[in-house]
Design a protein around this motif. Structure first.
Motif, short mmCIF file in Angstrom:
data_model
loop_
_atom_site.label_atom_id
_atom_site.label_comp_id
_atom_site.label_asym_id
_atom_site.label_seq_id
_atom_site.Cartn_x
_atom_site.Cartn_y
_atom_site.Cartn_z
N THR A 153 -22.34 9.81 34.80
CA THR A 153 -23.15 11.01 35.04
C THR A 153 -24.39 10.68 35.86
OG1 THR A 153 -22.38 11.94 32.93
CG2 THR A 153 -24.34 12.93 33.92
N VAL A 154 -25.04 9.56 35.55
CA VAL A 154 -26.23 9.14 36.31
C VAL A 154 -25.87 8.90 37.77
CG1 VAL A 154 -27.90 7.28 36.62
CG2 VAL A 154 -27.47 8.20 34.33
N ARG A 155 -24.76 8.26 38.02
CA ARG A 155 -24.35 8.00 39.42
C ARG A 155 -24.12 9.31 40.17
NH1 ARG A 155 -21.54 3.60 37.05
NH2 ARG A 155 -19.65 4.87 36.88
N LYS A 156 -23.53 10.29 39.51
CA LYS A 156 -23.32 11.58 40.15
C LYS A 156 -24.65 12.27 40.46
CE LYS A 156 -18.83 11.34 39.91
NZ LYS A 156 -18.04 11.05 41.13
N GLY A 162 -28.75 14.12 44.59
CA GLY A 162 -30.00 13.77 45.24
C GLY A 162 -31.12 13.31 44.35
N TYR A 163 -30.84 12.85 43.14
CA TYR A 163 -31.91 12.34 42.28
C TYR A 163 -32.33 10.94 42.73
CZ TYR A 163 -31.94 16.14 38.88
OH TYR A 163 -32.10 17.37 38.27
N PRO A 164 -33.54 10.49 42.39
CA PRO A 164 -34.05 9.19 42.84
C PRO A 164 -33.17 8.02 42.38
CG PRO A 164 -35.84 10.52 41.94
CD PRO A 164 -34.56 11.24 41.62
N LEU A 165 -33.16 6.97 43.18
CA LEU A 165 -32.34 5.80 42.89
C LEU A 165 -32.77 5.09 41.61
CD1 LEU A 165 -31.97 4.25 46.46
CD2 LEU A 165 -30.14 5.23 45.06
N GLU A 166 -34.00 5.25 41.20
CA GLU A 166 -34.48 4.54 40.01
C GLU A 166 -33.74 4.97 38.75
OE1 GLU A 166 -38.46 6.04 38.31
OE2 GLU A 166 -38.58 6.52 40.46
N LEU A 167 -33.08 6.13 38.78
CA LEU A 167 -32.29 6.54 37.61
C LEU A 167 -31.18 5.54 37.32
CD1 LEU A 167 -33.79 9.26 38.21
CD2 LEU A 167 -31.70 10.42 37.47
N VAL A 274 -27.24 18.13 35.08
CA VAL A 274 -26.55 17.19 34.20
C VAL A 274 -25.14 17.67 33.91
CG1 VAL A 274 -26.53 16.17 31.88
CG2 VAL A 274 -28.67 16.32 33.15
N ARG A 275 -25.00 18.97 33.59
CA ARG A 275 -23.67 19.52 33.32
C ARG A 275 -22.77 19.42 34.54
NH1 ARG A 275 -21.17 18.98 29.69
NH2 ARG A 275 -19.72 20.44 30.64
N LEU A 280 -18.26 16.72 37.38
CA LEU A 280 -17.79 15.91 38.50
C LEU A 280 -17.06 14.67 38.00
CD1 LEU A 280 -20.80 16.10 41.00
CD2 LEU A 280 -18.49 17.00 41.38
N CYS A 281 -17.58 14.05 36.95
CA CYS A 281 -16.93 12.87 36.38
C CYS A 281 -15.54 13.21 35.87
CB CYS A 281 -17.78 12.29 35.25
SG CYS A 281 -19.30 11.49 35.78
N HIS A 282 -15.40 14.40 35.30
CA HIS A 282 -14.09 14.81 34.80
C HIS A 282 -13.14 15.14 35.94
CE1 HIS A 282 -14.65 14.84 30.47
NE2 HIS A 282 -15.86 15.36 30.64
N ARG A 283 -13.65 15.85 36.95
CA ARG A 283 -12.77 16.29 38.03
C ARG A 283 -12.25 15.13 38.87
NH1 ARG A 283 -16.32 20.85 38.70
NH2 ARG A 283 -17.32 19.88 40.51
N ASP A 284 -13.07 14.12 39.10
CA ASP A 284 -12.58 13.01 39.93
C ASP A 284 -11.88 11.93 39.10
OD1 ASP A 284 -14.54 11.50 38.71
OD2 ASP A 284 -15.84 11.37 40.47
#
Length: 607
Positions: A153-156, A162-167, A274-275, A280-284
Motif C-alpha cells: 500500500t505504501v508503494r502505491k 504522488g506521496y513523498p518518497l520518505e514514506l 489509502v483505500r 490497486l494492490c488487489h487489482r494488480d
C-alpha cells in the motif's frame, strides 16, 4: 434435461436425511496452556472466584455469562473439591484437543478453543455447513501478511498517488491496531467505543485526545447515532488493520508536514488515497502473487482442517465454500490447507481438496452475494484451465454453434463443481436447501459474512475471532485484579453515599454542636474518597494495558461491552477462536446459550 445430468444433480445435491458417523483420525497439534476454567462451571465457584467471568458488572443493563465449559468435578464436597483438584488436573494436562470422533475426543476442551453460544443452535437441524476462506479457513500470519499488505500500500501511495518518497522508510507495527475501532475520516481520529456508542478511547493519529477534547467532540451531541459510512470507517476485519495504522501515520505526517501531502489533501481524502492504494494492490495481484509463491510464509498451517471436513461430511452434511477470492488464488490456498502428508513440500497444484465440498463458489462479491435480488450471472469454472462457462442457474447452457452443452464432468474422486459469481438463490438451488435456517455459515467478517447472512437470509452463523484465544487467557490471569477493582468500586460507592448523607445532615441541621465534628469527619472522608478513586483508576489502567497498551480488552470498553462485542452478540449465533474448533464437538451438538442476567439479579443470586 439429459438423464445423466439429472442423475448427477440427484447424487450431488441431496439433503441429508439422517446423519451417519464414521471414525476419523485424530490430529496432534501444539498443546494450549492449561486453563483451569475448562474444568468447572462458573455457577459452582464461590465468592472468592466470582471474577472468573469478568463480565459481571453491576452497571451493565444486560449480560451474558459465557459457558466456560461443560465438565466439572464433584463429589460430596462440591465446589472446594473442584478447586482442590485443579492442580492435579493441571499435572495431567499435556494432551492436545482431539477430533470429536476420535476415541479421546470431546473431552476437556480448553476455554481458548471452546465454541461460545449467543443463540440456541441444534446442529441436527443443519443440513449444510458453509465456510469463508480468507481469515476463516486460511488464517494469515499478521507479522508477514499484514506487513506485506502495508508495504504494498505504501508503494502505491508513493509511485501511483504522488506521496513523498520518505514514506518508503516507514515501518508497520502489526500489534498496534485491533478490530472494532472506528476511523473518523474527517477529523483524523481513531476511536474505541462501548455498546452504547460512547467514545471511551480516542486518538488523533498516535496522540491521545484529552478528556476535554474527547467530550467536546463526541460527548455532547447526537453523533452517537451514526459512526457509520461515509463519515466513518469501521475496522471490522483483520485485513483492515494495516490500512488503519497507515492512516494514523498519515495524520501525524500531515500535521507535521502540511505542505507535503499531495494536493493539500485533508484527512478524509488521505483515507480515500489509502483505500485506493489497497484496491490497486488487489487489482494488480501484488499480494496474492507473493502468497502463492510461499503459502507457508503467510498462512498458518492447521492440520485439523481436513479431519473437520471429513467428520462433517460423514455426519451427512453438505459442505460448501463461498469466497470473494477468484479460482486461481482459491486453488492455491486450499491446496496448502488440505494437502496430504505425502504432498508436503510439493509445489504442484491439484484438485484433490474439492472432494471435501459439495459446492465451491469463488468471486462471490460478498456481501452483495447474500441478496437474492442480486442479478449476478453464475458461471461454472473449469478447474484445469480456469475457463468460465455460462450456466442457467447452474444448469449447463448450449453453446452457440453447438447442439450440445459443455459436458458436466463428474470426477472419479468425488470432486465437486466450481462456480464464480451468482447469488444466494443459486447456492440454495445447488444445495437443494429448502429453508435458510438449515444453513450454518462460518466467517470472520462481522459485516460481510455474519451480519448480512444473518439479517438478510436468516442463516445460522458462527464468527471466527482469532484474538479470542489470547483474550480468555488474559481474563484468567487478571481475575484477582478484577476482584480488587470490584471491591474498590463498591468502596467508592459506599464512601460517596456517606459523604452525601453527611452533607445533607449539615445542610438541614445547622447550629447543632456536633456539626463541627461532622465537618471534620467529612474532610477525612473526602481524602478517603480521593484515595479510593485514584487506586481504582490506577487498577483500571493496569487492567486496560494488560490486554493492549492502547486499546485495552477487545470485548470490553471500561465496564461495558465494546461495540465489537455488541455486534458479535447481536449477529453471531456462535463465536470461537478457530474454525477447526468445530471438530472438537459432536456434529449433532445442541448449542445452548447461558442465562442472561440483569443488574437487580446479581446480588440476589450471589453472582
Amino acid at each position: 434435461m439429459p438423464s445423466s445430468l439429472q442423475s448427477f444433480f440427484n447424487y450431488k445435491m441431496r439433503i441429508p436425511k439422517r446423519p451417519t458417523f464414521s471414525f476419523c483420525l485424530f490430529i496432534i497439534s501444539p498443546a494450549p496452556k492449561f486453563n483451569p476454567t475448562h474444568f468447572f462451571s462458573p455457577r459452582l465457584i464461590d465468592s472468592r472466584y466470582k471474577l472468573l467471568c469478568p463480565c459481571f458488572h453491576s452497571d451493565q443493563r444486560r449480560r451474558r455469562i459465557p459457558e466456560l465449559g461443560n465438565r466439572y468435578i464433584m463429589n460430596g464436597t462440591g465446589v472446594d473439591e473442584t478447586m482442590k483438584n485443579a492442580k492435579s488436573l493441571n499435572d495431567n494436562y499435556g494432551a492436545s484437543p482431539h477430533i470429536w470422533s476420535s476415541p479421546d475426543g470431546g473431552k476437556d476442551i480448553n476455554i481458548g478453543r471452546q465454541i461460545f453460544c449467543n443463540r440456541s443452535l441444534n446442529m441436527k437441524s443443519i443440513v449444510a455447513v458453509g465456510f469463508d476462506m480468507d481469515y476463516t479457513l486460511a488464517q494469515y500470519k499478521p507479522e508477514t501478511f499484514e506487513s506485506l499488505a502495508y508495504e504494498g500500500t505504501v508503494r502505491k501511495l508513493v509511485y501511483d498517488l504522488g506521496y513523498p518518497l520518505e514514506l518508503l522508510n516507514w515501518t508497520f507495527d502489526w500489534k498496534y491496531m485491533v478490530r472494532g475501532l472506528v476511523l473518523d475520516k474527517k477529523r483524523g481520529n481513531i476511536l474505541k467505543m462501548d455498546r452504547h456508542k460512547y467514545v471511551k478511547v480516542a486518538y488523533h493519529g498516535f496522540k491521545e485526545l484529552s478528556k476535554e477534547d474527547k467530550m467536546s467532540t463526541y460527548g455532547y451531541t447526537l453523533i452517537r447515532d451514526s459512526f457509520d459510512e461515509p463519515e466513518y470507517a469501521v475496522i471490522d476485519t483483520l485485513f483492515s488493520l494495516a490500512e488503519a495504522y497507515l492512516f494514523a501515520q498519515l495524520v501525524d505526517f500531515k500535521d507535521n508536514n502540511p505542505g507535503q501531502v499531495p494536493g493539500g489533501a485533508d484527512y478524509a481524502h488521505m483515507y480515500k488515497h489509502v483505500r485506493a492504494a489497497v484496491d490497486l494492490c488487489h487489482r494488480d495481484g501484488t499480494l496474492k502473487q507473493m502468497v502463492a509463491k510461499d503459502p507457508a510464509r503467510y498462512i498458518n498451517d492447521d492440520a485439523s482442517i481436513v479431519p473437520m471436513f471429513k467428520m462433517l461430511r460423514d455426519s451427512g452434511r453438505a459442505i460448501f465454500l463461498v469466497t470473494n477470492s477468484l479460482w486461481d488464488y482459491t486453488n492455491v490456498v486450499m491446496n496448502f490447507l488440505c494437502r496430504t502428508q505425502t504432498s508436503v513440500g510439493s509445489s504442484e497444484l491439484n484438485f484433490d481438496w474439492l472432494k471435501y465440498f459439495d459446492v465451491v463458489i469463488t468471486g462471490s462479491s460478498k456481501p452483495g452475494f447474500f441478496h437474492d435480488e442480486n442479478r449476478a450471472n453464475l458461471f461454472e469454472v473449469k478447474p484445469e484451465s480456469g475457463m468460465l462457462c455460462n450456466t442457467d442457474n447452474g444448469t449447463p447452457m448450449v453453446q452457440v454453434g453447438s447442439s450440445e452443452s459443455f459436458p458436466v464432468e463428474i470426477s472419479e474422486d468425488g470432486g465437486c463443481r466450481v462456480f464464480q459469481g451468482g447469488n444466494v438463490g443459486h447456492l440454495h438451488k445447488l444445495l437443494s436447501v429448502e429453508s435458510s435456517p438449515q444453513v450454518l455459515y462460518v466467517g470472520d467478517h462481522i459485516y460481510g459474512d455474519i451480519l448480512q447472512s444473518k439479517k438478510v437470509l436468516g442463516w445460522r452463523t458462527m464468527l471466527v475471532v482469532p484474538e479470542l484465544e489470547r483474550e480468555v487467557e488474559l481474563l484468567w490471569e487478571s481475575r484477582e485484579l478484577r476482584k480488587q477493582l470490584r471491591s474498590l468500586r463498591s468502596e467508592r460507592d459506599t464512601v460517596e453515599d456517606e459523604i452525601h448523607h453527611r452533607r445533607w445532615s449539615l445542610k438541614f441541621n445547622a447550629g447543632h454542636d456536633e456539626n463541627k465534628q461532622q465537618e471534620s469527619d467529612l474532610d477525612e472522608m473526602e481524602y478517603q474518597k480521593d484515595d479510593v478513586r485514584l487506586s481504582h483508576q490506577q487498577g483500571q489502567r493496569e487492567l486496560h494495558q494488560k490486554f493492549h497498551k492502547v486499546w485495552g480488552q477487545l470485548m470490553k470498553t471500561g465496564y461495558q461491552n465494546s461495540r465489537f462485542a455488541h455486534q458479535v452478540e447481536r449477529f453471531a449465533c456462535l463465536y470461537t477462536s478457530q474454525v477447526t474448533n468445530l471438530s472438537l464437538y459432536s456434529p449433532d451438538k445442541y448449542y445452548r446459550p447461558s442465562e442472561d442476567f440483569m443488574p437487580h439479579e446479581f446480588d440476589i443470586l450471589g453472582l
